[in-house]
Design an enzyme around this catalytic site. Structure first.
Site, PDB file in Angstrom:
ATOM      1  N   THR A  26     -12.358  -3.801  10.703  1.00 17.38           N
ATOM      2  CA  THR A  26     -11.668  -3.607  11.996  1.00 17.38           C
ATOM      3  C   THR A  26     -12.198  -4.589  13.043  1.00 17.38           C
ATOM      4  OG1 THR A  26     -13.187  -1.822  12.559  1.00 17.38           O
ATOM      5  CG2 THR A  26     -11.066  -1.161  11.649  1.00 17.38           C
ATOM      6  N   PHE A  33      -6.464   2.431   8.414  1.00 17.45           N
ATOM      7  CA  PHE A  33      -5.324   3.340   8.301  1.00 17.45           C
ATOM      8  C   PHE A  33      -5.469   4.556   9.207  1.00 17.45           C
ATOM      9  CE2 PHE A  33      -3.968   2.104   3.692  1.00 17.45           C
ATOM     10  CZ  PHE A  33      -3.126   1.146   4.193  1.00 17.45           C
ATOM     11  N   GLN A 100     -12.523  -1.257  -1.125  1.00 17.08           N
ATOM     12  CA  GLN A 100     -11.134  -0.780  -1.126  1.00 17.08           C
ATOM     13  C   GLN A 100     -10.262  -1.772  -0.374  1.00 17.08           C
ATOM     14  OE1 GLN A 100     -11.020   3.732  -0.196  1.00 17.08           O
ATOM     15  NE2 GLN A 100     -12.895   2.967   0.700  1.00 17.08           N
ATOM     16  N   ASP A 103      -8.520  -7.741   1.858  1.00 19.76           N
ATOM     17  CA  ASP A 103      -8.475  -8.851   2.815  1.00 19.76           C
ATOM     18  C   ASP A 103      -9.317 -10.066   2.428  1.00 19.76           C
ATOM     19  OD1 ASP A 103     -11.083  -7.972   3.352  1.00 19.76           O
ATOM     20  OD2 ASP A 103     -10.458  -6.830   5.119  1.00 19.76           O
ATOM     21  N   HIS A 120      -8.456  -2.084  -4.915  1.00 17.94           N
ATOM     22  CA  HIS A 120      -7.047  -2.016  -4.503  1.00 17.94           C
ATOM     23  C   HIS A 120      -6.374  -3.384  -4.457  1.00 17.94           C
ATOM     24  CE1 HIS A 120      -8.073   2.069  -2.441  1.00 17.94           C
ATOM     25  NE2 HIS A 120      -7.991   2.155  -3.746  1.00 17.94           N
ATOM     26  N   CYS A 128       5.069 -11.786  -8.921  1.00 20.38           N
ATOM     27  CA  CYS A 128       6.435 -11.463  -9.357  1.00 20.38           C
ATOM     28  C   CYS A 128       6.343 -10.378 -10.427  1.00 20.38           C
ATOM     29  CB  CYS A 128       7.123 -12.699  -9.910  1.00 20.38           C
ATOM     30  SG  CYS A 128       8.703 -12.283 -10.695  1.00 20.38           S
ATOM     31  N   CYS A 153      11.133 -13.871  -6.160  1.00 19.44           N
ATOM     32  CA  CYS A 153      10.407 -14.919  -6.882  1.00 19.44           C
ATOM     33  C   CYS A 153      11.232 -16.207  -6.951  1.00 19.44           C
ATOM     34  CB  CYS A 153      10.083 -14.416  -8.290  1.00 19.44           C
ATOM     35  SG  CYS A 153       9.332 -15.684  -9.316  1.00 19.44           S
ATOM     36  N   CYS A 156      12.088 -16.899 -10.870  1.00 22.52           N
ATOM     37  CA  CYS A 156      13.039 -16.153 -11.702  1.00 22.52           C
ATOM     38  C   CYS A 156      13.860 -15.137 -10.905  1.00 22.52           C
ATOM     39  CB  CYS A 156      12.299 -15.440 -12.826  1.00 22.52           C
ATOM     40  SG  CYS A 156      11.365 -14.004 -12.249  1.00 22.52           S
TER      41      CYS A 156
HETATM   42  P1  NAD Z   1      -9.516   4.427   6.431  1.00 25.31           P
HETATM   43  O1  NAD Z   1      -8.543   3.776   7.331  1.00 25.31           O
HETATM   44  O2  NAD Z   1      -9.146   5.715   5.805  1.00 25.31           O
HETATM   45  O3  NAD Z   1     -10.913   4.685   7.186  1.00 25.31           O
HETATM   46  C1  NAD Z   1     -11.626   3.718   7.843  1.00 25.31           C
HETATM   47  C2  NAD Z   1     -12.928   4.355   8.335  1.00 25.31           C
HETATM   48  O4  NAD Z   1     -13.691   3.337   8.946  1.00 25.31           O
HETATM   49  C3  NAD Z   1     -12.745   5.462   9.369  1.00 25.31           C
HETATM   50  O5  NAD Z   1     -13.488   6.591   8.985  1.00 25.31           O
HETATM   51  C4  NAD Z   1     -13.289   4.865  10.676  1.00 25.31           C
HETATM   52  O6  NAD Z   1     -13.960   5.813  11.468  1.00 25.31           O
HETATM   53  C5  NAD Z   1     -14.244   3.820  10.156  1.00 25.31           C
HETATM   54  N1  NAD Z   1     -14.392   2.650  11.019  1.00 25.31           N
HETATM   55  C6  NAD Z   1     -13.435   1.986  11.708  1.00 25.31           C
HETATM   56  N2  NAD Z   1     -13.971   0.923  12.336  1.00 25.31           N
HETATM   57  C7  NAD Z   1     -15.294   0.910  12.022  1.00 25.31           C
HETATM   58  C8  NAD Z   1     -16.380   0.061  12.361  1.00 25.31           C
HETATM   59  N3  NAD Z   1     -16.222  -1.001  13.153  1.00 25.31           N
HETATM   60  N4  NAD Z   1     -17.607   0.346  11.844  1.00 25.31           N
HETATM   61  C9  NAD Z   1     -17.801   1.431  11.050  1.00 25.31           C
HETATM   62  N5  NAD Z   1     -16.807   2.286  10.709  1.00 25.31           N
HETATM   63  C10 NAD Z   1     -15.562   2.019  11.172  1.00 25.31           C
HETATM   64  O7  NAD Z   1      -9.907   3.350   5.339  1.00 25.31           O
HETATM   65  P2  NAD Z   1     -10.455   3.486   3.858  1.00 25.31           P
HETATM   66  O8  NAD Z   1     -11.404   4.621   3.745  1.00 25.31           O
HETATM   67  O9  NAD Z   1     -10.871   2.139   3.461  1.00 25.31           O
HETATM   68  O10 NAD Z   1      -9.192   3.856   2.967  1.00 25.31           O
HETATM   69  C11 NAD Z   1      -7.872   3.572   3.253  1.00 25.31           C
HETATM   70  C12 NAD Z   1      -7.151   2.480   2.497  1.00 25.31           C
HETATM   71  O11 NAD Z   1      -6.958   1.472   3.430  1.00 25.31           O
HETATM   72  C13 NAD Z   1      -7.792   1.779   1.382  1.00 25.31           C
HETATM   73  O12 NAD Z   1      -7.032   2.047   0.273  1.00 25.31           O
HETATM   74  C14 NAD Z   1      -7.649   0.270   1.716  1.00 25.31           C
HETATM   75  O13 NAD Z   1      -7.122  -0.394   0.600  1.00 25.31           O
HETATM   76  C15 NAD Z   1      -6.668   0.240   2.810  1.00 25.31           C
HETATM   77  N6  NAD Z   1      -6.776  -0.710   3.910  1.00 25.31           N
HETATM   78  C16 NAD Z   1      -7.433  -1.905   3.775  1.00 25.31           C
HETATM   79  C17 NAD Z   1      -7.527  -2.779   4.849  1.00 25.31           C
HETATM   80  C18 NAD Z   1      -8.227  -4.092   4.678  1.00 25.31           C
HETATM   81  O14 NAD Z   1      -8.218  -4.655   3.592  1.00 25.31           O
HETATM   82  N7  NAD Z   1      -8.871  -4.614   5.725  1.00 25.31           N
HETATM   83  C19 NAD Z   1      -6.983  -2.415   6.083  1.00 25.31           C
HETATM   84  C20 NAD Z   1      -6.307  -1.190   6.198  1.00 25.31           C
HETATM   85  C21 NAD Z   1      -6.227  -0.358   5.100  1.00 25.31           C
END
Ligand code: NAD
Length: 259
Positions: A26, A33, A100, A103, A120, A128, A153, A156
């Site tokens: 973030t 999410f 998970q 990015d 993930h 494709c 794609c 194809c």
């Molecule tokens: P989630 O959105 O369920 O939870 C994120 C958690 O991170 C929350 O509990 C929040 O309080 C905490 N958080 C937010 N900012 C923070 C910070 N700066 N420092 C510490 N904690 C912080 O996400 P999840 O548990 O990873 O699961 C949800 C799904 O989201 C996964 O399947 C993932 O693939 C997908 N996802 C990935 C991305 C990415 O790749 N950056 C972005 C959004 C969602």
């Protein structure tokens, strides 16, 4: 106090697994999410299953729109938390990263590809579903910018899908097996930025706990496993992790000068 304790645990541990969720990214400007203002406060998760994606071009148009507007296809830059995790590798203290996230930011920060298990998938690519050719997401985003709302794609004309795991899809089996194996063989498991509610990813800390590993959790909000944690830090990963790793570096240095 907790930062000091976590640094000690890292120094003492033989195998450190870092498990990350959307919260570690973030601070790179990629929304998670479930936080307030996160992607699920703007979109209905029910609309984003693989079944819906395959059901019609209109559903695909909606999902591509959500992925691009929601920020999930953003080519972000690593933040201090990603760099601190990569520094653990330089210090010889990282067994692997299980993430998970889709990015690519752990690799971009310097963690070797073979030490990152992406449960993930990875949003840097689209695949494709017919001929299985992969295209860089940058290229696909360019087509969308040029007005192709539902990219297919070029090879194809099959359905093009981001190479990330959608709701309703199975996780990549080999990656899941390897991530489970590493979780079951570590002695310290550090969760960073995950609500720990998305399964089977969220089984990983439990696997580690079951074999006696210590558990550390760094997250802004509570998780269902907080009561198992030896160290629990509620705060921002990008602020906490560099402090932890700096202490690890100092402790390792003073250990090596003493011996
Ligand atoms: P989630 O959105 O369920 O939870 C994120 C958690 O991170 C929350 O509990 C929040 O309080 C905490 N958080 C937010 N900012 C923070 C910070 N700066 N420092 C510490 N904690 C912080 O996400 P999840 O548990 O990873 O699961 C949800 C799904 O989201 C996964 O399947 C993932 O693939 C997908 N996802 C990935 C991305 C990415 O790749 N950056 C972005 C959004 C969602």
């Amino acid at each position: 106090m907790e930062i000091e304790l976590l640094a000690d645990l890292i120094v003492q541990a033989k195998k450190v697994v870092v498990f990350t969720g959307a919260g570690v990214s973030t601070e790179s400007g990629i929304p998670d999410f479930r936080s307030p203002g996160g992607i699920w406060s703007r979109y209905d998760p029910e609309g984003f299953t693989i079944q819906k994606f395959l059901s019609s071009p209109e559903a695909r148009r909606m999902q591509w729109k959500m992925l691009t507007e929601g920020g999930l296809t953003t080519q972000g830059e690593p933040n201090p938390a990603h760099y601190a995790i990569a520094e653990l590798e330089n210090l010889g203290k990282l067994d692997c990263v299980i993430t998970q996230n889709v990015d690519n930011l752990h690799q971009k920060a310097g963690v070797p590809e073979n030490k990152v298990f992406e449960l993930h998938g990875n949003m840097q690519w689209a695949i494709c579903l017919s001929c299985h050719r992969r295209f860089p997401m940058k290229e696909v985003l360019q087509w969308i910018t040029e007005g192709i709302e539902v990219p297919d794609c070029p090879n194809c004309r099959g359905i093009l899908k981001p190479d990330a795991v959608f709701f309703g899809e199975a996780l990549p089996q080999e990656t899941l097996t390897e991530a489970t194996r590493h979780s079951e063989n570590c002695d310290l498991f550090i969760v960073i930025g995950s609500t720990l509610v998305v399964y089977p990813a969220a089984y990983m800390p439990t696997h580690a706990k079951d074999v006696g590993a210590k558990l550390a959790i760094i997250n802004l909000s509570p998780t269902p496993l907080d009561h198992y944690a030896t160290v629990l830090i509620q705060g921002k990963a990008g602020e906490i992790m560099p402090k932890v790793v700096e202490k690890v570096r100092i402790k390792l240095q003073s250990k090596s000068t003493k011996s």
